[in-house]
Write an enzyme that holds these catalytic residues in place. Structure first.
Site, PDB file in Angstrom:
ATOM      1  N   ARG A  35      40.857  33.299  45.030  1.00 31.56           N
ATOM      2  CA  ARG A  35      41.854  33.545  46.092  1.00 31.56           C
ATOM      3  C   ARG A  35      41.718  32.514  47.201  1.00 31.56           C
ATOM      4  O   ARG A  35      42.701  32.049  47.775  1.00 31.56           O
ATOM      5  CB  ARG A  35      41.738  34.965  46.644  1.00 31.56           C
ATOM      6  CG  ARG A  35      40.429  35.264  47.310  1.00 31.56           C
ATOM      7  CD  ARG A  35      40.443  36.610  48.029  1.00 31.56           C
ATOM      8  NE  ARG A  35      39.077  37.048  48.318  1.00 31.56           N
ATOM      9  CZ  ARG A  35      38.733  37.823  49.319  1.00 31.56           C
ATOM     10  NH1 ARG A  35      39.653  38.280  50.144  1.00 31.56           N
ATOM     11  NH2 ARG A  35      37.481  38.187  49.497  1.00 31.56           N
ATOM     12  N   HIS A  75      42.684  40.075  43.985  1.00 29.36           N
ATOM     13  CA  HIS A  75      42.005  41.366  43.810  1.00 29.36           C
ATOM     14  C   HIS A  75      42.341  42.007  42.466  1.00 29.36           C
ATOM     15  O   HIS A  75      42.718  43.182  42.391  1.00 29.36           O
ATOM     16  CB  HIS A  75      42.324  42.310  44.970  1.00 29.36           C
ATOM     17  CG  HIS A  75      41.770  41.827  46.286  1.00 29.36           C
ATOM     18  ND1 HIS A  75      42.165  40.635  46.859  1.00 29.36           N
ATOM     19  CD2 HIS A  75      40.837  42.354  47.109  1.00 29.36           C
ATOM     20  CE1 HIS A  75      41.502  40.461  47.986  1.00 29.36           C
ATOM     21  NE2 HIS A  75      40.683  41.480  48.173  1.00 29.36           N
ATOM     22  N   PHE A  85      49.534  46.118  43.478  1.00 29.90           N
ATOM     23  CA  PHE A  85      50.844  46.296  44.123  1.00 29.90           C
ATOM     24  C   PHE A  85      51.885  45.341  43.538  1.00 29.90           C
ATOM     25  O   PHE A  85      53.052  45.690  43.381  1.00 29.90           O
ATOM     26  CB  PHE A  85      50.718  46.087  45.628  1.00 29.90           C
ATOM     27  CG  PHE A  85      49.629  46.919  46.250  1.00 29.90           C
ATOM     28  CD1 PHE A  85      49.572  48.290  46.003  1.00 29.90           C
ATOM     29  CD2 PHE A  85      48.652  46.347  47.041  1.00 29.90           C
ATOM     30  CE1 PHE A  85      48.564  49.065  46.554  1.00 29.90           C
ATOM     31  CE2 PHE A  85      47.637  47.119  47.595  1.00 29.90           C
ATOM     32  CZ  PHE A  85      47.584  48.475  47.359  1.00 29.90           C
ATOM     33  N   ARG A 122      38.882  38.425  43.888  1.00 27.53           N
ATOM     34  CA  ARG A 122      38.347  38.580  45.237  1.00 27.53           C
ATOM     35  C   ARG A 122      37.003  37.864  45.400  1.00 27.53           C
ATOM     36  O   ARG A 122      36.785  37.184  46.393  1.00 27.53           O
ATOM     37  CB  ARG A 122      38.171  40.070  45.516  1.00 27.53           C
ATOM     38  CG  ARG A 122      37.405  40.365  46.774  1.00 27.53           C
ATOM     39  CD  ARG A 122      37.328  41.859  47.054  1.00 27.53           C
ATOM     40  NE  ARG A 122      36.501  42.094  48.225  1.00 27.53           N
ATOM     41  CZ  ARG A 122      35.225  42.507  48.184  1.00 27.53           C
ATOM     42  NH1 ARG A 122      34.654  42.752  47.034  1.00 27.53           N
ATOM     43  NH2 ARG A 122      34.544  42.700  49.297  1.00 27.53           N
ATOM     44  N   ASP A 174      36.119  48.919  46.746  1.00 23.25           N
ATOM     45  CA  ASP A 174      37.394  49.603  47.022  1.00 23.25           C
ATOM     46  C   ASP A 174      37.760  50.622  45.940  1.00 23.25           C
ATOM     47  O   ASP A 174      38.554  51.532  46.169  1.00 23.25           O
ATOM     48  CB  ASP A 174      38.540  48.591  47.173  1.00 23.25           C
ATOM     49  CG  ASP A 174      38.667  48.089  48.604  1.00 23.25           C
ATOM     50  OD1 ASP A 174      37.963  48.622  49.484  1.00 23.25           O
ATOM     51  OD2 ASP A 174      39.473  47.161  48.836  1.00 23.25           O
ATOM     52  N   GLU A 190      56.284  46.090  49.073  1.00 20.50           N
ATOM     53  CA  GLU A 190      56.166  45.118  47.984  1.00 20.50           C
ATOM     54  C   GLU A 190      57.455  44.975  47.187  1.00 20.50           C
ATOM     55  O   GLU A 190      57.804  43.884  46.733  1.00 20.50           O
ATOM     56  CB  GLU A 190      55.010  45.505  47.051  1.00 20.50           C
ATOM     57  CG  GLU A 190      53.634  45.444  47.696  1.00 20.50           C
ATOM     58  CD  GLU A 190      53.321  46.654  48.586  1.00 20.50           C
ATOM     59  OE1 GLU A 190      54.094  47.639  48.554  1.00 20.50           O
ATOM     60  OE2 GLU A 190      52.314  46.617  49.307  1.00 20.50           O
ATOM     61  N   SER A 249      43.529  38.710  53.306  1.00 16.47           N
ATOM     62  CA  SER A 249      42.802  38.942  52.059  1.00 16.47           C
ATOM     63  C   SER A 249      43.271  38.026  50.935  1.00 16.47           C
ATOM     64  O   SER A 249      42.476  37.583  50.114  1.00 16.47           O
ATOM     65  CB  SER A 249      42.973  40.389  51.610  1.00 16.47           C
ATOM     66  OG  SER A 249      42.433  41.244  52.580  1.00 16.47           O
TER      67      SER A 249
END
Lengths: 279, 323
Positions: B20, B119, B93, B177, B127, B68, B47
């Site tokens: 990322r 992610h 998402f 991530r 998470d 989204e 993020s």
């Protein structure tokens, strides 16, 4: 509105309605009700000269964009585009058939003049938000017009789009809601009440006009006003009659998504021909 | 052993970066050379690292907030205006929340939208399941017109972003991530639809994508020390997949093991099975998430618990190669 122009627009709306009935009968399936309800608005958008839409230059960077978010009403779009000269009218008979340029819901890659692929309700206004942002980035002084249904306003995405349009102050965006009050399962107020619809749009930061969607003077006034407002998006709630112009289809839920038989077609064409025109 | 011609593209540095982060930096570079690049995000720019672009080119960055569906369709609208939208959010998402919008607004009209999701996989870690995309590649792979790329490291990420920028059409890029080793140096070249064979051997074929390539490479080296030489392929291009390379290797080894941080249903493992079952049937063992949801935990714990850590790969090869 000048009476000559009004006469012309009434005449165009009549042709559009006739073509809608003819093509749906030939196709054997499709959506007459919501096509007929918005036919007058389409006549105005494409034939009053208010928008820069030219079939001889369909990829003109400076053209205005009309996005039919309520994509199932594509017969009205196809009839209008054919009448405008984007493609030969003979194509109308191929609606919904294999290999046709006229798909059951609009396909921007198959049909000249179709600006966005739609059909899954709720997406067209978001696509229009993207177009409006893109136009502004390039300093294009153009208009993006999104046509929605009132039943469609139950889609959450419509309100995501509405929020973003006012957040980004998209003064180049106009949404026209074809509020015909009916959807597949019945009256919108019974299926999922969207009222107070105008207040909802206002509370999302839009300027709102509520008009009779079959009255060319009101269509003319509201769209001209909408195009002159540059600091926020405008929603025109067009109160319409589903199936407008065909006596047995008007306000009848079953004509949302059913094609007329040969016999019904003849009666429908006769009704459209005799449709009383206001001065 | 490591292929001779591959040595020149392998990094000799001992550094780590998340894909990322590499994406965010590359995007900000690309923004300088093409003003048609626009970036969209849904309140996750810090993020997804699109914040780097946003800071540099605020007028070309659009935050859509937590919406989204709207972002994906708006990206399509921007693409119709000749813009090159990069739309980012977390993998869960981008693919599940906005599934229909990606399909109908982007993939069906084949609009030039680059969906770069971060992610992905259980390696998201703490998470937990709600934020771990284990079915994203499966969903995206099933959309006609959509290409799906899962870069192995920071270098490959940069090369992938360069390639998809030149490619006119919808893409889904699967980013991670966590920091992972930089495997390749700048001589590395990425091509859509092409895998890269890193090691040569005849006992088995290991195929991986994403950061699992670094784990798989370590496993292959361990096996080599034991005298078990394997073909080791990095297959970032999950769709289109490099059928030719897969078939050629399968013909040689007769046993294929896939490694991915994704459900074994629908991702890289499935793509490899589809090719081999039609063209050259050999046994395929799919390592990855075995059709269960993710969990909280550290990435290393989870990778071990879900059975695609180095030891699991080594053990799987040992136990399944012919005696």
């Amino acid at each position: 509105m000048d009476s000559e122009l009004k006469k012309k627009l009434q005449e165009k709306a009549k042709i559009i309605r006739q073509d809608i009935i003819e093509m749906l009968c030939e196709a054997g399936s499709g959506h007459p009700g919501g096509s007929l309800s918005i036919a007058d608005v389409f006549s105005y958008l494409y034939f009053s000269g208010i928008l820069n839409i030219n079939p001889d230059n369909p990829s003109d960077k400076y053209r205005d964009r009309v996005v039919l978010s309520k994509g199932h009403a594509c017969p009205v779009l196809y009839a209008t585009l054919a009448e405008k000269g984007f493609f030969d009218k003979s194509h109308l008979k191929t609606l919904r058939k294999y290999g046709s340029i006229l798909q059951g819901h609009p396909d921007m890659n198959k049909t000249p003049g179709v600006e966005m692929t739609t059909g899954s309700l709720g997406q067209g206004l978001s696509c229009s938000v993207g177009m409006a942002l893109g136009a502004r980035l390039d300093d294009l002084n153009i208009n993006i017009i999104a046509i929605l249904g009132d039943g469609e306003c139950a889609e959450g995405q419509v309100w995501e789009a509405a929020m973003s349009a006012s957040h980004y102050k998209l003064g180049n965006l106009v949404a026209i809601v074809d509020k015909n009050g009916l959807q597949i399962d019945g009256f919108t107020k019974d299926v999922m009440n969207s009222e107070p619809l105008a207040d909802k749009w206002r509370s999302f930061g839009w300027e709102v006009f509520e008009i009779d969607g079959h009255d060319f003077d009101e269509i003319d006034y509201s769209i001209k006003s909408a195009l002159s407002i540059k600091d926020k998006p405008v929603c025109i709630i067009a109160n319409t009659i589903k199936g407008r112009g065909v006596s047995f289809m008007e306000n009848v839920c079953d004509w949302h998504g059913k094609a007329p038989s040969e016999e019904e077609k003849e009666k429908a064409l006769c009704d459209i021909c005799n449709l009383k025109l206001e001065d | 052993m490591i292929k001779q011609d591959i040595k020149k593209i392998l990094s000799s540095e001992d550094e780590k970066i998340s894909t990322r982060e590499a994406y965010g930096r590359k995007l900000a570079e690309l923004g300088e050379i093409d003003k048609n690049i626009v970036v969209l995000d849904c309140d996750l720019s810090k993020s997804t690292r699109t914040a780097i672009f946003a800071k540099k080119f605020p007028e070309r960055f659009f935050n859509f907030g937590l919406a989204e569906a709207n972002m994906m369709s708006a990206a399509a609208g921007l693409a119709t205006m000749g813009k090159i939208p990069f739309a980012s959010t977390f993998g869960v998402f981008a693919t599940k929340r906005a599934c229909d919008q990606v399909s109908i607004s982007i993939a069906y009209p084949r609009l030039n939208v680059k969906i770069c999701a971060t992610h992905t996989g259980i390696s998201v870690g703490e998470d937990g399941a709600t934020h771990q995309a284990i079915e994203d590649a499966a969903i995206m792979r099933s959309f006609p017109n959509m290409i799906v790329i899962s870069p192995a490291d920071g270098t490959e990420t940069r090369k992938v972003i360069d390639e998809i920028y030149k490619y006119n059409g919808p893409c889904y890029i699967r980013l991670c991530r966590g920091n992972s080793p930089v495997l390749f140096n700048d001589n590395y070249e990425f091509k859509i639809g092409r895998g890269v064979k890193i090691m040569d051997g005849d006992k088995a074929t290991l195929i991986s994508a994403g950061f699992t390539t670094s784990i798989t490479l370590e496993a292959a080296k361990t096996l080599e020390e034991e005298g078990i030489e394997v073909d080791m392929i990095n297959m970032a291009s999950i769709k289109p997949v490099d059928s030719e390379m897969i078939i050629e290797s399968a013909k040689k080894t007769g046993l294929v093991i896939t490694v991915e941080d994704h459900n074994v249903i629908g991702g890289l493992g499935s793509a490899v099975c589809e090719v081999l079952s039609e063209k050259y049937p050999v046994r395929v063992i799919r390592l990855g998430v075995q059709d269960k949801f993710g969990s909280s935990g550290s990435p290393a714990e989870l990778i071990k618990a879900y059975g695609f850590d180095k030891d699991s790969i080594v053990k799987t090869v040992r136990e399944n190669i012919p005696a």
